[in-house]
Write an enzyme that holds these catalytic residues in place. Sequence first.
Site: not given
Ligand code: NAD
Length: 491
Positions: A262, A296
């Site tokens: 997602e 999102c």
């Molecule tokens: P992010 O990808 O930076 O982080 C998401 C998660 O991944 C966090 O728990 C983070 O700690 C973890 N993470 C970071 N680096 C990682 C790695 N190298 N390996 C594994 N995990 C890692 O995203 P964010 O800034 O926390 O969130 C914002 C994004 O999430 C936006 O793009 C938003 O649209 C998206 N989002 C999507 C939905 C959906 O349902 N489609 C819902 C909410 C948020």
Amino acid sequence: MSGAPDGTRGAEAPEVERRMLIGGRWVDARSGATWDLVDPGRGVAIDRVAFGDADDARAAVDAAATAFRGWSRLPPHRRGEVLEAAADWIRARADALARLSAEESGKPLGEAKAEWLSACNHLTWFAAEGARAYGRIVPARVPTRRIEVRPEPIGVVATITAWNFPVYNVVRSWAAALAAGCTVVGRPSELTPRSAFALAQALHESGAPAGVVNVVNGDPAGMAQAFLDDPRVRKIAFTGSPRVGKLLMDGASRTLTRLGLELGGNAPVIVFPDVDVPEVARQAATWKLRNAGQVCVSPQRFLVHADVAEAFTEAVAAEVAALHVGHAFETGTQVGPLVTDRHRERVRDLVARSVAAGAQVVEGGAALERDGFFYAPTVLRDVPEGAPVLTDEVFGPVLPVQPFRDLDQALRLANATEYGLAAFVMGHGLEAVHAAVAGLEFGMVAVNDWLPSTPEAPFGGVKGSGMGRESGAEGLAEYQELKTVYVGGLR
Ligand code: NAD
């Protein structure tokens, strides 16, 4: 929770854990490491939580794998009772839980409470849906054979989730996975782990057997690698950025771990000229600024018919200017801060580069001079095609307006994005609205509606917004494998 702003002192502190739940026990990180949580509305540390690594993730997978046999064999109704009880547990503490989430995420208290109540809806809906895993009988070609298709829980599920909905992002995967008979290891965002700890506590104290629900916090890449490397983890459900989604897919290409992705969005809003412009402008400001735009499915780009673009821009700027920006706990707050200073810098940069490309600031357009990571609700006009606030996912309180002349142009602009999560259409002409819906390349389209999300309908995107669906009957199926059973030699 000490040192909260005026109006919050004396509030009852939620009884929640700051440690990880592994195998039914609340534990510190094996290394002893901790993480300081920051209140984005004040920019100061407010709490300290356990911060683990791959060893803790492996211990949690051990626990989940051990618990799987018992949990998966329970009748779905019994699993549903646990989910129902967890929803009751949350409802009884909703105000305290809302404070906990609002403080670590910065979102207004009312939004945080609504998120917890939405978590209850997910738990109760999947409590019932789990019992509807019917399977299928396939008519066989030979009379002595019977063919059954049985849905079975896939096994241990790891979830990795974003901070913007610290409860909802977690619960929609957990509720479906648990209802299907899977056991879970959650790894929430390190920015908002207390909300996930509290959700785990709700399930733990509501009868989830030890190891069925585990939650760890800590090193993102190390924990993700531990999940990928462990063949007992049958699926990773990820909610976050395309950047990390691609990293996981890269890792999963070596382990063949199933992924649910997602990812981000960049939602267009097509506004036809037959709408009530002041009313749509009022709604647009409210929904655009929900969670300060860090959603999102946030309406991002407003494509407004040229006949009403000027009126809409002025009306929406006035609505945006009237919104109360403040700390999550302040009475009347409608817009909170961005989650980190780094994220605020990113939004500032996107706006600055768009203005340099020719966009005009109608309202806002700058960080706010106050404690915390606030950015002024912003309206931009004359935004040229290709400007960063149109092409990138802004994830902030920025509302660019672009005029369009005809539907073909609107659809070309709307679809000109790598993303395909949500899109919005505001209008009343049946033909025009249907043509817009048909032409939009997005997983969800909301017509005269601003909230394309509910437990009973599938949620997810196309193109760069990911793959798979959460919620709905389809969301349950994402946590099931199909076993096709051939029985021969029948009379
Ligand atoms: P992010 O990808 O930076 O982080 C998401 C998660 O991944 C966090 O728990 C983070 O700690 C973890 N993470 C970071 N680096 C990682 C790695 N190298 N390996 C594994 N995990 C890692 O995203 P964010 O800034 O926390 O969130 C914002 C994004 O999430 C936006 O793009 C938003 O649209 C998206 N989002 C999507 C939905 C959906 O349902 N489609 C819902 C909410 C948020």
